[in-house]
Enzyme design. Sequence first.
Site, PDB file in Angstrom:
ATOM      1  N   ASP A  27      10.537   4.849  -9.742  1.00  0.00           N
ATOM      2  CA  ASP A  27      10.144   5.363 -11.057  1.00  0.00           C
ATOM      3  C   ASP A  27      10.843   6.672 -11.404  1.00  0.00           C
ATOM      4  O   ASP A  27      11.098   6.959 -12.580  1.00  0.00           O
ATOM      5  CB  ASP A  27       8.635   5.580 -11.106  1.00  0.00           C
ATOM      6  N   LYS A  62      -0.153  -4.260  -3.504  1.00  0.00           N
ATOM      7  CA  LYS A  62      -1.484  -3.720  -3.212  1.00  0.00           C
ATOM      8  C   LYS A  62      -1.598  -2.347  -3.858  1.00  0.00           C
ATOM      9  O   LYS A  62      -1.031  -1.367  -3.369  1.00  0.00           O
ATOM     10  CB  LYS A  62      -1.734  -3.621  -1.705  1.00  0.00           C
ATOM     11  N   SER A  86       0.825  -1.211   0.000  1.00  0.00           N
ATOM     12  CA  SER A  86       0.000   0.000   0.000  1.00  0.00           C
ATOM     13  C   SER A  86       0.861   1.265   0.000  1.00  0.00           C
ATOM     14  O   SER A  86       1.592   1.518  -0.944  1.00  0.00           O
ATOM     15  CB  SER A  86      -0.950  -0.049   1.205  1.00  0.00           C
TER      16      SER A  86
END
Length: 550
Positions: free
Chosen positions: A301, A315, A290
């Site tokens: 990223d 998740k 999460s």
Amino acid sequence: MGFLLTAMSVVAQSPDGPKPAHDVSVSRNLATFNSIVKELELNYVDTIRPKEAFEAAIGAFLSTVDPYTEYYSADERNDLTQITTGQYDYGGIGSYIMQRDGSSYISGPRQGAPAAKAGLRSGDKIIRVDSVDTSNMGSEKVSSLLRGLSGTPVTVTVVRPFVEDSILTFNIVRGKLSDPSVPYWGVIDGNTGYIRLTQFLADSGKDVYEALKAFKANPDVTQIVLDLRSNGGGLLEQAVDILGNFLPKGTEVLRTKGKDANLEKIYKTTKTPIFPDIPLAVLIDGGSASSSEITAGAIQDLDRGVLIGSRSFGKGLVQSTRPLPFEGLLKVTVAKYYTPSGRLIQALDYSHRNPDGSVARTPDSLTNVFHTAAGREVRDGGGLTPDVTVEWDKVSSLLYNLVTTNKIFDYATKYANTHDSIPGAWEFEITDEMYEQFKQSFDPTTLNYDKNLDMLLKQLRETAQAEGYMTSATEAAIDSLAPLLSNNPSLDLDNKKEEISEYITGEIAERYYFEPGRLIQSLKRDKALQTAKEILSDREKLNTILGKKK
């Protein structure tokens, strides 16, 4: 007739003929359920229990969506508040309670809590709370007696093993309890700022920032490690806040998309970073989920830092709360979140179930390739794959048995009750003499752990018999092997000395330095942390991993 016309007006046409629209299906099933309840209430031979029945029905209905969509009754709303804030709605002494042989024991006072300040210790057997005899009472009942309004007194009487005056009474004032999201932070080996973040609560961003301010004031800190292992997540907004410490103001760190495409939400950092370019590593594992994955995913990223450890949980769903009648509350999945590269890291697709109702994990072959800001390949589905993988050591069956049977716990209790102090948490080590004392604290023949060699010998006999090889000569050969390969508990304790000693040092360190003491002991031999320090100290290697040009 009116209902029929309404139903007909929302019928959806298809090549296979008319099909009831979704809302009609819901209305019909609700009407059927309502009729069943009325019939049972009027005609069932015995009295029905509507509260239990409705809670079971709600649970069964929610089980068809995902495990994160949950109903909280009025009595359970405080549970959700506790989860999201770390604050308890009751006062207490601030200690974990364990049950053994029908009695309750202190298993770990929390640092700074009333229990610790009063002097309660791990291993104390609770025999009385105020005027109630608890000597043979389970932990659930004892815990309820210890709870109360913050500021109210409670008297706790215990039996403390391995001391002369074993019966001790403590007058304690209950306090407001909370779970810290940052149980430890500090500077390791002089130059590495380390932060352990265990959950994303309402104050997590502030707690992390306080640690970072201290690192900023220390000119020796040249690199930072953010440890998100076993962090199951929490508040999304706190993840965004924490990312703002490392990324330029206004950086997009995730998007959320729900059923209504027009309600797509973009989250960007909102503050000037305190560490915009310091070498950064984030530690993750299968328990990182999460908000942990939001944080780690954005760092990966945007090539801001290196991810080290093992694949995260996966998740990619966002929950929100909705009020219900009679003070109930529904925590419902309202959106999916996407990292800056555009990937959804959700591992399980709950909208597509197997015939048996189970949900399969997305296979790696079906995941899609995305790219980081520097052009590195990353994939969606199945969680985050770290930039550098670290294999975790497996716990031996012997150590598992020593822990679950409380043999290490009892030795640590005896040691702590017979030694006033130990060296600092970073310096403390178990000696050979201490390990021998531990071995002598119990009968090794009572150990009941998986004896792999014994099982292999048994399988060898069975296989030889089944395949037709069990001759008298074969049987004699196996019999001659048996005494050589049979488990020897004393020998196993010596062979597993390093692994067992590490756990003992953590257990003892916690008695003197609470949770940070145990954590520090684990960090001293932590493969992921060691890997992070090595990579961050080598700028050329770090830049190569992150795909950055020299």
